[in-house]
Design a protein around this motif. Sequence first.
Motif, PDB file in Angstrom:
ATOM      1  N   TYR A 122     -26.597   9.458  -3.835  1.00 41.09           N
ATOM      2  CA  TYR A 122     -27.253   8.877  -4.732  1.00 41.09           C
ATOM      3  C   TYR A 122     -28.419   7.816  -4.432  1.00 41.09           C
ATOM      4  O   TYR A 122     -29.536   7.825  -4.670  1.00 41.09           O
ATOM      5  N   LEU A 123     -27.787   6.858  -3.589  1.00 39.69           N
ATOM      6  CA  LEU A 123     -28.351   5.548  -3.279  1.00 39.69           C
ATOM      7  C   LEU A 123     -29.509   6.096  -2.120  1.00 39.69           C
ATOM      8  O   LEU A 123     -30.660   5.627  -2.217  1.00 39.69           O
ATOM      9  N   ALA A 124     -29.413   6.650  -1.162  1.00 35.76           N
ATOM     10  CA  ALA A 124     -29.938   7.279  -0.331  1.00 35.76           C
ATOM     11  C   ALA A 124     -31.338   8.016  -1.032  1.00 35.76           C
ATOM     12  O   ALA A 124     -32.613   7.590  -0.334  1.00 35.76           O
ATOM     13  N   ASP A 125     -31.005   8.607  -1.931  1.00 37.55           N
ATOM     14  CA  ASP A 125     -32.072   9.322  -2.818  1.00 37.55           C
ATOM     15  C   ASP A 125     -32.910   8.517  -3.309  1.00 37.55           C
ATOM     16  O   ASP A 125     -34.204   8.554  -3.481  1.00 37.55           O
ATOM     17  N   ARG A 126     -32.441   7.379  -4.035  1.00 35.83           N
ATOM     18  CA  ARG A 126     -33.205   6.275  -4.585  1.00 35.83           C
ATOM     19  C   ARG A 126     -34.132   5.683  -3.501  1.00 35.83           C
ATOM     20  O   ARG A 126     -35.225   4.963  -3.799  1.00 35.83           O
ATOM     21  N   THR A 190     -21.894  -5.282  -0.191  1.00 34.32           N
ATOM     22  CA  THR A 190     -20.572  -5.114  -0.920  1.00 34.32           C
ATOM     23  C   THR A 190     -19.852  -6.147  -1.392  1.00 34.32           C
ATOM     24  O   THR A 190     -19.777  -6.461  -2.715  1.00 34.32           O
ATOM     25  N   ALA A 191     -19.673  -7.303  -0.465  1.00 33.78           N
ATOM     26  CA  ALA A 191     -18.811  -8.380  -0.822  1.00 33.78           C
ATOM     27  C   ALA A 191     -19.552  -9.068  -1.550  1.00 33.78           C
ATOM     28  O   ALA A 191     -19.031  -9.959  -2.614  1.00 33.78           O
ATOM     29  N   GLY A 192     -20.917  -9.261  -1.487  1.00 29.14           N
ATOM     30  CA  GLY A 192     -21.637  -9.948  -2.330  1.00 29.14           C
ATOM     31  C   GLY A 192     -21.838  -9.426  -3.612  1.00 29.14           C
ATOM     32  O   GLY A 192     -21.824 -10.248  -4.732  1.00 29.14           O
ATOM     33  N   GLY A 193     -21.784  -8.302  -3.672  1.00 27.56           N
ATOM     34  CA  GLY A 193     -21.839  -7.580  -5.226  1.00 27.56           C
ATOM     35  C   GLY A 193     -20.482  -7.600  -5.929  1.00 27.56           C
ATOM     36  O   GLY A 193     -20.489  -8.155  -7.125  1.00 27.56           O
ATOM     37  N   GLU A 194     -19.217  -8.205  -5.146  1.00 33.88           N
ATOM     38  CA  GLU A 194     -18.034  -8.402  -5.964  1.00 33.88           C
ATOM     39  C   GLU A 194     -18.190  -9.737  -6.306  1.00 33.88           C
ATOM     40  O   GLU A 194     -17.812 -10.145  -7.441  1.00 33.88           O
ATOM     41  N   THR A 206     -22.921  -7.858 -20.112  1.00 34.47           N
ATOM     42  CA  THR A 206     -22.481  -6.644 -19.604  1.00 34.47           C
ATOM     43  C   THR A 206     -23.560  -6.029 -18.821  1.00 34.47           C
ATOM     44  O   THR A 206     -24.968  -6.248 -19.042  1.00 34.47           O
ATOM     45  N   LEU A 207     -23.222  -5.351 -17.782  1.00 39.19           N
ATOM     46  CA  LEU A 207     -24.214  -4.571 -16.617  1.00 39.19           C
ATOM     47  C   LEU A 207     -24.814  -3.573 -17.294  1.00 39.19           C
ATOM     48  O   LEU A 207     -24.061  -2.992 -18.101  1.00 39.19           O
ATOM     49  N   HIS A 208     -26.073  -3.016 -17.226  1.00 35.46           N
ATOM     50  CA  HIS A 208     -26.830  -1.909 -17.627  1.00 35.46           C
ATOM     51  C   HIS A 208     -26.030  -0.832 -17.181  1.00 35.46           C
ATOM     52  O   HIS A 208     -25.557  -0.658 -16.051  1.00 35.46           O
ATOM     53  N   PRO A 209     -25.578  -0.089 -18.215  1.00 35.07           N
ATOM     54  CA  PRO A 209     -24.812   1.324 -17.800  1.00 35.07           C
ATOM     55  C   PRO A 209     -25.244   2.199 -16.764  1.00 35.07           C
ATOM     56  O   PRO A 209     -24.517   3.183 -16.391  1.00 35.07           O
ATOM     57  N   SER A 210     -26.451   2.307 -16.840  1.00 35.96           N
ATOM     58  CA  SER A 210     -27.349   3.316 -15.780  1.00 35.96           C
ATOM     59  C   SER A 210     -27.014   2.617 -14.313  1.00 35.96           C
ATOM     60  O   SER A 210     -27.345   3.507 -13.461  1.00 35.96           O
ATOM     61  N   LEU A 211     -26.583   1.549 -13.980  1.00 37.25           N
ATOM     62  CA  LEU A 211     -26.585   1.109 -12.770  1.00 37.25           C
ATOM     63  C   LEU A 211     -25.394   1.630 -11.931  1.00 37.25           C
ATOM     64  O   LEU A 211     -24.284   1.880 -12.491  1.00 37.25           O
ATOM     65  N   PRO A 212     -25.489   2.122 -10.532  1.00 43.10           N
ATOM     66  CA  PRO A 212     -24.484   2.565 -10.093  1.00 43.10           C
ATOM     67  C   PRO A 212     -23.283   1.183  -9.528  1.00 43.10           C
ATOM     68  O   PRO A 212     -23.681   0.155  -9.760  1.00 43.10           O
ATOM     69  N   PRO A 213     -22.132   1.711  -8.901  1.00 40.29           N
ATOM     70  CA  PRO A 213     -21.306   0.416  -8.513  1.00 40.29           C
ATOM     71  C   PRO A 213     -22.182  -0.387  -7.537  1.00 40.29           C
ATOM     72  O   PRO A 213     -22.783   0.117  -6.796  1.00 40.29           O
ATOM     73  N   LEU A 214     -21.660  -1.777  -7.681  1.00 38.29           N
ATOM     74  CA  LEU A 214     -22.353  -2.522  -6.734  1.00 38.29           C
ATOM     75  C   LEU A 214     -21.686  -2.426  -5.374  1.00 38.29           C
ATOM     76  O   LEU A 214     -21.098  -3.473  -4.732  1.00 38.29           O
ATOM     77  N   ARG A 215     -21.709  -1.171  -4.686  1.00 37.58           N
ATOM     78  CA  ARG A 215     -21.149  -1.026  -3.450  1.00 37.58           C
ATOM     79  C   ARG A 215     -22.216  -0.479  -2.683  1.00 37.58           C
ATOM     80  O   ARG A 215     -23.319  -0.225  -3.009  1.00 37.58           O
ATOM     81  N   CYS A 216     -22.267  -0.793  -1.278  1.00 42.32           N
ATOM     82  CA  CYS A 216     -23.230  -0.373  -0.226  1.00 42.32           C
ATOM     83  C   CYS A 216     -22.440   0.297   0.867  1.00 42.32           C
ATOM     84  O   CYS A 216     -22.288  -0.064   2.034  1.00 42.32           O
ATOM     85  N   PRO A 217     -22.146   1.540   0.807  1.00 42.77           N
ATOM     86  CA  PRO A 217     -21.575   2.314   1.690  1.00 42.77           C
ATOM     87  C   PRO A 217     -22.490   2.500   2.970  1.00 42.77           C
ATOM     88  O   PRO A 217     -23.846   2.952   2.566  1.00 42.77           O
TER      89      PRO A 217
END
Length: 258
Positions: A122-126, A190-194, A206-217
Motif C-alpha cells: 500500500y505504501l509503495a503504491d502511494r 516507525t519508532a518516531g510514529g510510536e 483522533t487520527l483520520h481513519p483513512s490513514l494507515p498504521p504509523l509504521r515504515c516497513p
Amino acid sequence: MIGRTTDAGSYRYRVSVDPLDVTQFDSLFNFRDVGGPTGHDGRIVRSGRLFRSDTPHRLAGADRTAFAAFGVRTVLDLRRPYEVDRDGRIPDFAGLTWRHIHPEHADWAENPYQPGADLARYLADRYADLAATGTAGLAAAIGLIADETNAPLLVHCVAGKDRTGIVCGLTLAVLGVSDADIAADYALSTAGGERFRAWFATTGKTLHPSLPPLRCPEEAMLLFLTELRDRYGTVEGYLRHAGVTDAQVAALRDHLLA
C-alpha cells in the motif's frame, strides 16, 4: 562531530552524540541526522548537513533551545498548504529560512488503507503515485538540498515518514547509498510514529481513519526504489525526468559526501 556506530537491523550507521539524541525532544518525535551511511566510492554521507523530522511547529522552551544547537539554516516544508495553515510553520529562528514546497499528490483519503492489507505494498503504491504527480515539487526539493548554501537543512512533512522519506530516499540513492541502508533509515520512522501516537493520545484528538498504521516497513521503500528503477532505469534517471539537472546532482554529491 563525535559519533557512535549503531545497529538498526542489518544497517550500521553513524549517529551524532553531540549535541543531542532524538529522544531528548518532547515535541519533535521523528528527528534525526541523515548523515552516516556509505555512498559512492566508499565516501560517507556527511553528518550535520541534512536532517529530517516530523513537523517542528510545536518547538518551544527547552526543545527550541535544543533545536537551535543544530544550526539549521533552511527548513524545507513538504506539507500541503492546508496543513501549514492548520498547524503553522516552524517558529522563527535567527538566520533561518523557511521554504515551502508541496509535491502534488492525491489525498490518501481517496484511496484509504484497508485494515489487514499488505502495508508495504500500500505504501509503495502511494509513493509511486506521488513520484508520478509530484515531479516538479520533488525536483525543487532535491534542488534545494543540492545547494550547499542552504545547509544545514531540515526537511519535514507532518509525520516525517512518507513525503520526507521519499525526498531523503531519493537523495541518499543519488549519493550512492545502498537500498538496504536507505530502507533501514526509513524504517527508523516507525519508532518516531510510536512516539507521536503516544503524544497524540494525550491531546484527546483522533487520527483520520483513512490513514494507515504509523509504521515504515523496510519493504515499502525497497519496493518503491526497485519499481522506480524498473520504469526510469535509475533513480538519477527519474530525477532527470523530474527536472533535476546534472549540475545539481554533482553539487549534491560534492557537499553531502565526505
